[in-house]
Design a protein around this motif. Sequence first.
Motif, PDB file in Angstrom:
ATOM      1  N   LEU A 223       1.179  33.721  16.028  1.00 27.79           N
ATOM      2  CA  LEU A 223       0.833  34.837  15.138  1.00 27.79           C
ATOM      3  C   LEU A 223       2.123  34.962  14.170  1.00 27.79           C
ATOM      4  O   LEU A 223       1.783  35.253  12.955  1.00 27.79           O
TER       5      LEU A 223
ATOM      6  N   SER B 233     -11.848  31.398  16.208  1.00 23.41           N
ATOM      7  CA  SER B 233     -10.646  31.932  16.997  1.00 23.41           C
ATOM      8  C   SER B 233     -10.961  33.476  17.336  1.00 23.41           C
ATOM      9  O   SER B 233     -10.583  33.744  18.413  1.00 23.41           O
ATOM     10  N   HIS B 234     -11.370  34.077  16.470  1.00 23.74           N
ATOM     11  CA  HIS B 234     -11.610  35.633  16.627  1.00 23.74           C
ATOM     12  C   HIS B 234     -12.733  35.584  17.761  1.00 23.74           C
ATOM     13  O   HIS B 234     -12.469  36.545  18.488  1.00 23.74           O
TER      14      HIS B 234
ATOM     15  N   ILE C 142     -13.680  33.629  20.256  1.00 24.50           N
ATOM     16  CA  ILE C 142     -13.069  33.260  21.310  1.00 24.50           C
ATOM     17  C   ILE C 142     -12.239  34.376  22.011  1.00 24.50           C
ATOM     18  O   ILE C 142     -12.455  34.695  23.084  1.00 24.50           O
ATOM     19  N   LEU C 143     -11.253  34.752  21.236  1.00 25.63           N
ATOM     20  CA  LEU C 143     -10.336  35.606  21.721  1.00 25.63           C
ATOM     21  C   LEU C 143     -10.999  36.844  21.928  1.00 25.63           C
ATOM     22  O   LEU C 143     -10.527  37.590  23.055  1.00 25.63           O
ATOM     23  N   PHE C 144     -11.777  37.487  21.104  1.00 22.91           N
ATOM     24  CA  PHE C 144     -12.361  38.607  21.273  1.00 22.91           C
ATOM     25  C   PHE C 144     -12.992  38.616  22.861  1.00 22.91           C
ATOM     26  O   PHE C 144     -12.872  39.438  23.740  1.00 22.91           O
TER      27      PHE C 144
ATOM     28  N   ILE D 299      -2.056  42.090  23.046  1.00 23.22           N
ATOM     29  CA  ILE D 299      -2.892  41.139  22.328  1.00 23.22           C
ATOM     30  C   ILE D 299      -3.965  41.615  21.574  1.00 23.22           C
ATOM     31  O   ILE D 299      -4.249  41.253  20.213  1.00 23.22           O
ATOM     32  N   ARG D 300      -4.739  42.422  22.169  1.00 22.40           N
ATOM     33  CA  ARG D 300      -6.055  43.034  21.467  1.00 22.40           C
ATOM     34  C   ARG D 300      -5.477  43.851  20.243  1.00 22.40           C
ATOM     35  O   ARG D 300      -6.292  43.568  19.055  1.00 22.40           O
ATOM     36  N   SER D 301      -4.426  44.479  20.166  1.00 15.37           N
ATOM     37  CA  SER D 301      -4.150  45.087  19.009  1.00 15.37           C
ATOM     38  C   SER D 301      -3.574  44.391  18.179  1.00 15.37           C
ATOM     39  O   SER D 301      -2.838  44.668  16.977  1.00 15.37           O
ATOM     40  N   GLY D 302      -2.831  43.276  18.533  1.00 12.07           N
ATOM     41  CA  GLY D 302      -1.627  42.499  17.766  1.00 12.07           C
ATOM     42  C   GLY D 302      -0.561  43.077  17.548  1.00 12.07           C
ATOM     43  O   GLY D 302       0.441  42.603  16.588  1.00 12.07           O
TER      44      GLY D 302
ATOM     45  N   ALA E 165      -5.972  29.819  20.321  1.00 12.03           N
ATOM     46  CA  ALA E 165      -7.100  30.828  20.685  1.00 12.03           C
ATOM     47  C   ALA E 165      -7.528  30.228  21.917  1.00 12.03           C
ATOM     48  O   ALA E 165      -7.672  31.159  23.112  1.00 12.03           O
TER      49      ALA E 165
ATOM     50  N   LEU F  11      -5.558  32.924  13.803  1.00 11.32           N
ATOM     51  CA  LEU F  11      -5.257  31.933  14.687  1.00 11.32           C
ATOM     52  C   LEU F  11      -5.603  30.583  14.850  1.00 11.32           C
ATOM     53  O   LEU F  11      -7.052  30.686  14.456  1.00 11.32           O
TER      54      LEU F  11
ATOM     55  N   LEU G 195      -8.894  42.903  16.956  1.00 13.87           N
ATOM     56  CA  LEU G 195      -8.484  41.537  16.866  1.00 13.87           C
ATOM     57  C   LEU G 195      -8.691  40.953  15.456  1.00 13.87           C
ATOM     58  O   LEU G 195      -8.851  39.865  15.301  1.00 13.87           O
ATOM     59  N   ASP G 196      -8.862  41.651  14.519  1.00 15.69           N
ATOM     60  CA  ASP G 196      -9.170  41.281  13.120  1.00 15.69           C
ATOM     61  C   ASP G 196      -7.645  40.483  12.671  1.00 15.69           C
ATOM     62  O   ASP G 196      -7.917  39.550  12.037  1.00 15.69           O
ATOM     63  N   HIS G 197      -6.535  40.849  13.283  1.00 13.17           N
ATOM     64  CA  HIS G 197      -5.276  40.239  12.939  1.00 13.17           C
ATOM     65  C   HIS G 197      -5.483  38.940  13.399  1.00 13.17           C
ATOM     66  O   HIS G 197      -4.578  38.198  13.078  1.00 13.17           O
ATOM     67  N   ALA G 198      -6.232  38.532  14.616  1.00  8.41           N
ATOM     68  CA  ALA G 198      -6.371  37.345  14.984  1.00  8.41           C
ATOM     69  C   ALA G 198      -7.125  36.092  14.318  1.00  8.41           C
ATOM     70  O   ALA G 198      -7.179  34.946  14.665  1.00  8.41           O
ATOM     71  N   ALA G 199      -7.554  36.565  13.353  1.00  7.43           N
ATOM     72  CA  ALA G 199      -8.580  35.750  12.741  1.00  7.43           C
ATOM     73  C   ALA G 199      -8.080  34.303  12.381  1.00  7.43           C
ATOM     74  O   ALA G 199      -8.597  33.311  12.193  1.00  7.43           O
TER      75      ALA G 199
END
Lengths: 112, 971, 130, 93, 543, 158
Positions: C71, D2-3, D5-7, D57-60, C15, C10, C4-8
């Motif tokens: 994203l 966000s990271h 929360i999502l994690f 979602i986890r891998s994007g 989120a 967001l 989830l590094d890619h979601a930083a």
Amino acid sequence: MEFVLALAIGIMTGSGVWLILRPRTYQVIIGLSLMSYAVNLFIFGVGGVKSNAAPLLGEGVDIAALADPVPQSLVLTAIVIGFATTALFLVVLLAARGLTGTDHVDGREQPK
Amino acid sequence: MTGETLLALLVCLPFLGSLAAAALLRTNSRVLAARMSGVVALAGLVMTAFLYPAVKRGPVRFEVEWLPQLGLDFTLRMDGLAWLFTMLITGIGLLVVVYARYYMSEEDPVPRFFSFLLAFMGSMLGIVLSGNIILLSVFWELTSIFSFLLISYWHHNAAARDGARMALTVTGIGGFCLLAGLLILGHIAGSYDLDAVLAAGDRIRAHPLYLTALVLILIGALTKSAQVPFHFWLPNAMAAPTPVSAYLHSATMVKAGVFLLVRLWPALSGTYEWFMLVGIAGISTLLLGAYFAMFQQDLKGLLAYSTISHLGLITTLLSLGSPVAAVAAIFHMMNHATFKCSLFMAAGIIDHETGTRDMRRLSGLLRYLPATGILAMVASAAMAGVPLLNGFISKEMFFAEAVETHADSFLDRILPYVATLAGAFSVAYSLRFIHVVFFGPPPVDLPKPEPHEPPRWMRFPVEFLVLACLVVGIIPGMSIGPFLHTAVVSVLGDRTPEYSLAVWHGINTPLIMSTIALVGGIALYAVLKDYLARCDDGPPLFRHLRGQRIFERVLVTVSWKWARWLESRLGTRNLQPQLRLVATAGLLAGVVPLYISGFSPRPPAFGEVDPVFAAIWLVGSVCAVGAAYQAKYHRLAALVLLGGAGISTCITFVWLSAPDLAITQLLVEIVTTVLILLGLRWLPKRSEKVDNSVALAARGRRFRDFLLAVGCGIGMFVFAYAIMKQPVPDAIASYFLERAYSEGGGRNVVNVILVDFRGFDTMGEICVLGIVALTVFALLRRFRPAPDSIEKPEQQLIQNAFDAERPERSAGDTVRDYLLVPSVIMQWMFPVVITFAVYIFMRGHDLPGGGFAAGITMAIAFLLQYLAGGVRWAEDRLRVLPLRWMGTGLLLAVATGVGAWLLGYPFLTSHARYVDLPLIGKAPVASALLFDLGVFSLVVGATVLILIALAHQSIRTHRVRAIEASKAEEA
Amino acid sequence: MTPLDHAAGLPAWAAILVSVFLIIGAGLTVIGTIGFVRLPTFYERIHAPTLGTSWGTGGIVMASMIFFTVLATRPVVHEILIGIFVTVTTPVTLMLLARAALHRDRAEGNPDVPSEPPVPPSAAVQAEKA
Amino acid sequence: MSHTILFWSVTIAQFLLAAAMGLAVFRMFRGPRAQDRVLALDTLYVNSMLLLMVFGIRSGEVVYFEASLVIGMLGFVATVALAKFLMRGEVIE
Amino acid sequence: MNGWMQHLIVAPILIPLVAGAFLLFFDERQRVLKAMVSVLSCLALAAVAITLLRFSGAEAGFQGVYLLGNWPAPFGIVLVVDRLSALMLVLASVLSIPALVFSLARWHAAGPHFHTLFQLLMMGLNGAFLTGDLFNLFVFFEVMLAASYGLLMHGSGSMRVKAGLHYIAVNLVAALCFLIGVSTIYGSVGTLNMADLALRIGELDPDRRMLLEAGASVLGVAFLIKAGMWPLNFWLPGAYSAATAPVAGVFAIMSKVGVYVILRLSLLVFGEGESAGHGLNVLLYGGMATILFGTIGVLASQALGRLASYSVLVSSGTLLAVLGLGNGEVTAGALFYLVSSTLTISAFFMLIELVERGQDAGASVLAVTMEAYGDADEEEPETEVGVTMPATIAVLGTCFAAIGILLSGLPPLSGFVAKFVMLSGMIGAGVQSGGTIPAPVWWIVALMILSGLAALISMTRAGIRTFWASMEGTVPRVLVMEMAPVLVLLALTLMLAVKAGPAMAYMEETVRALQHPAGYIEAVSGARRAGEAAATTTAGEGD
Amino acid sequence: MLPYPLLSLSLVVMWLALNGFTLGQLILGSIVSVFASWGMAALRPSKPRIRKWHLLPKLLGIVLYDIVRSNIAVVSLLFGGGGHKRRSDFITVPLDLKDPTGLAILAVIVTSTPGTAWLEYNSLSSTVLIHVFDLVEEAEWQDLIKNRYEKLLMEIFT
Ligand code: NA
Ligand code: NA
């Protein structure tokens, strides 16, 4: 990751080996299927396992980080061949069952 | 014509004659075959005679390369010894042909006989003329083969078949041993060339493998010459036509063994081992043969044992290692050939004229066959060693050598007595032969009542041979002397001794021994006469110890009963043990090398375990074990659980960066599940109640299998873990990653590997699929369901019965209603799935997908329609021609590959480029896409073919049942 | 490995929204399977997984669409196809399966399942005419 | 933020779905009837599909989407065949 | 060999593939056309194979490496023609024509798609011989096996299907072993190209070497199953004897594929270096056990088909044991034996069909039982007048005798020469190395002699039973089309015996090349891509 | 050319959803959809006639709403809520809808909604057997299906 995968391979192999040693053709075909799952995972695993590193190229993709594509392509071939041979084995066991009247692997009920 | 070519012609001519005679098989030209054989033999004789001057100067050689790098050449070599034997073979061959011309019946298909006889003659000539010891062994084996064919000439007779087979088996064993022995000999000498071998005598005798080679060669020689304990085949070979007995079993083939001993005498003899081995065999054969001969009731049996005895005599002579004894041996070979051959012919005449060879029935024939009788008497006298006949001279030489001391052993001490005793026996049986057959009262109830003299030319050979006995016996030095000397010199070289062939040497020990033997023999016959007239066949003590029976029994026991027992012990026809062995072998192959090399697996690191991933595999493992547990009684459950394991595998592929694999695996699994379900209908019902596994043995087997399964599981686990923890050396992987796009024109590296870098694999893979589809189709065309599965499934019976018993319902209402609503949805899915298949196909080169996945998807679209509407409904609407799809696919793939040739590139070289299309812009066009289209087409065709072929079985049995039902109604 | 590094990058609202849909979807799914395990009869059990195939799937489809749309800063809607296909195909399996179960129960004489529905007189008459 | 929360939400969702898979397999193993097992397989398919979507979602990455789509679109084929087998004793008549 | 000629290397794979695919467009009624295409394809194969053989044997600078897809080794798949593969190609194609012609008389009509399956079998065989890539070898093994499954059960029937079930089950497990082996090798060395593997094996660290050896062993199990080594060979007699005659005729070469691969890999990969000689003992002792088992089976067989099948095992065992000795001269002899025994057994399987056509099934069983227990045959009246044999029986009998002679290693046919060259090599090596012959060599010599003897006993027993003892049997109806293939094969054995010198010279040269794999490795790694200037190709290219 | 325009359109939309919207994809998608709808035509399905297009969104809205509602209801029932003892049972609903497509849509609605499952349609009696998870009042459910869904569907089709 490797540990779990190896364990899974082991368990599926064990189950498969147990089944192919059974007397009923149906057991054998299920066993062969399980074993080919295990072997496919094994081939897949020898390349080293990486998560989220599918060997798909795009801009800015670091090639060194990608998973080894070779075992993947080998597994694909193995899957197809496995599919074909499973189908064949199925039909042969049906034909044998039809001709011998039994589903025993040796084509007779009580092998001596 | 030079000597060399003559030599080659000499060996080849009989074989050519044999082929020519075989060509006459279909004709009725009996006489022609005989005449041709006679001409061949005569030609051989004349050629041999012409060769004498050259041979006298030294060996004549003919060489053609055969296998030069291994020292096996087609080398013919005629020296004095070979010349003498060649004369014997061709000369007696000619006589035998003449004799056989009259002996064989009018109805006999004689071309075959003469064909074999000539081939035998050629082989025999080959033995004596071989200048290469391996070539010698070639001809040696050929004589075994042709003697087999000759003995079994009357193969409708069981005795002929058995005798022939025994001869072949015994001499065959000998031949194999001989070959091994000669190989060793050749390697010690450094060459297979006879001259080289003979020159290397000292080296050979000093070599550690000398004894091995000697024993092997002796087995060869002794079996061929019917020496004790291998003698038993010869009497049984007497089932052959008499000309064969006369030729093979007295004059030529049985001489091959002793000939070989003479031939190799310079290289092998003179050692203690030689003396003992050859001596014991010779002496015992000499004595036993003579003893047995006395008690035979069959004329040919008597002659056969006599032959054995005389061969023993020759062997004994050769064992002594003294040059004079060797001379005597060579001389006696000639003498024996002449008198024994004539005796066989005489016996044949008697048999021919009276219809029997049983001495108990024969009597007083001299009045019917006076000429034959006299000839036989002279020959018998030669056999008995009566003076003025050739047998006497060589026998005297033997007696003389018997009293000499050679190696100072017990053999030396007993030899004079044995020789005398055997001589006495020999006199006794010779006397008996003459006395019983030709003298006494006239015979009563012979099979052929009025015997008379045979045709002129049938007796001629006997006359000629008896004349030879006399000539040699009276004037040995002037008749055979020079030729014998040439032979002796060729064997002994500068060791040639002083010897004399004179008839009279004064009163000496040998003469006294001869006298004792003569008198003793007459006395012996007088004593035994009455007993012999009544007794059963065979000597008193050994009558029931019949070599043939023992041999047959041993052969049957070893080669049949034991073999069958062993086959069932060491092998199996059941599948389970086989798979058990394969699994064990696989396990051992993986584990043993690691164990030997001391591999230590790394300890597992639990910290890196992803719990979700672990949970997925918990699920997967439960499914796998559950499938293993349920597969026997709950097939459907096992199938469903297998699906669970498959899903876990799929998720793993996604998890570990292999989306292509996940998609393919999923699609394959769907099709596989349907396939297995299609098959399930034809399997027998199985209920848990009939479990017969309580037996202890079954439990033991299961426990063993369980251990093996656990072992394989653990082995795979350790192995997989070890290899996964070992990073792959990057030899080729990065190459693909680097060039997939730039040179392969695709971003999905896996797909580019499949259709480009390793497209050849894919081509093979689709072939496999295609082949399997064809096989499935072929098998199912002949499918015949088991009787208990022909009936419709129980569910359908119930539902049909339900429809039938309600007046408002018609047949099939239940299933129609059942599928009414679902089939609508399934139909609407058809175009959707097709679109999806195209999507999967188009994106394959850049993103997960590809021809295979698309093909399977397409096949599922068809499958869905079969599920929704049944076979008839679907085929009424969709005409899939799977074979066309398959053929097109394969040809398309190949055509794409071959297309590269036009541009000068190897097969399957791909070309990718971007083309500008109006409205759309740049679009990638890669030849690999065309290849993938081929894959797609084949996969669709093959998968659909398999599915349809299976699905059709249900309606096929319906049809069969319908036909049966209508027949029952008519009846 | 940190997923989830890619979601930083967001936005927080996205989120949270994604998380809510994820939890709802996954939660409904797991509740459905709990019911699937716990419910006593097959006919009751067939209702349970529909939580997963309806809003269980819906929740996660929504989460995925929002996540990737934000994203990629362009509408990513292909997940909707999954929702549609699951909605359309699940009833097929349930129907076929439940009817099969009904048959099996009837064949075994299970009293808890209804027998074949009665036929209205009109239909019976029509059939007789035919 | 966000990271984090999502994690956590992704992790929880994955756990829940994995648990759902486990429960489905329990039913699959337990039965008691064939229809239960088939229904469990269908449920397992759906759960796996959802798990893969969460993994996406986890891998994007969108590249794992097709695997989910295949399950969503074609996963029912196997179940249909199984159901039909139960009903009619054979899959294609 | 340049330009278009270069593509000949891939032709042995493509010709049958195209022919097989083309035939799919015609239905079974167009049998004549199918047969013609099939025969033409096999003839073309033979022509190509012979051309390749001549190139590989004669031309000094011959580079028989074909870069598929124009990708350089070790990245792409390469096909390699060297003396060994050319020899196998010729053998396969030479064997295929008689078998195919034989099938045209009757068997090809016994089920659908015979010709396609036959062609694809040829494709699989040729691919296995040509490929220089381990995984591609797996693929071609599977092509070959899949086609063999189909052909084995061609004509259907309980016997064939039962045998097919066992055959397939065992081979599926073998295929799994193959996959495990190949992937382990990839995992430890990182390459699939055989030449590259040989090159890299020297540089491996110990852990990887261990894994590689383990992987190679597992791979070996797959090949040994195929080659029919005891105790992994029990499927073979059942399968081979159940197959129809022409199919069994081509199957004669299938067990040799396993032997071929073992020979190729053991000398290429395990010929030198630290792992040298890996597993040779297994070959040696396993081979000996196989000879023994085959010999026992030859003796114990009632039915001719099983006798022939066990002869296959004897042949395999002999080859394995001899290869296990690791002696070059003997190996050359083994190659000669391989050719000879393959031709023999192929002819035998076809002959059996013709011979058994005239017999009723129970007769053979009865005859053996009588032999075991009865003195019954002494009751027969003896007449001393020969029986005229019908020409058909005479020809069949002659062929049968020839095969007996070949199997037992008697002269004058190639069986003798084969036995001689192997024995001579083995004994020679012992004698020259100081006079002692090692125990295993003695055992092999003894077993070879024993197996020859067993063949002799069994074949005379069977021959007498078939041709002489029961004259009541009707004369089989045999077509020239069926007889000719057998005769041609036997003529080939005769020719092989007569031309033993040149043939052995070829084999020796082949083994010499195999023993010095550097040439092979250089040829593969130095193969140039099409369209690439010669000067730019350097040794390090691609790294 | 276009036997099922709505289907073709949907397929194009699906294609674009999968591949993203570009002109190229639109053209490609159109070609594919034409071929796919020819495939559909080959099946010769009973062709649905949709009269009132505008009612489709309404139906969709109702269904989505009902699904959400029944999700909640079933979840609370599973956790022992609902305030009463749950009784699940079979009900038979007579239907007037005959069009197979309409029936299919009804079946999808009923089954997709947690708490109800479509079990068995009987074409002779035009009845459907439905299993209801929490059957409070049989008539209420019959009413729901007949009036809330069937009526609307009858309007859309026929
Ligand atoms: Na009715
Ligand atoms: Na529902």
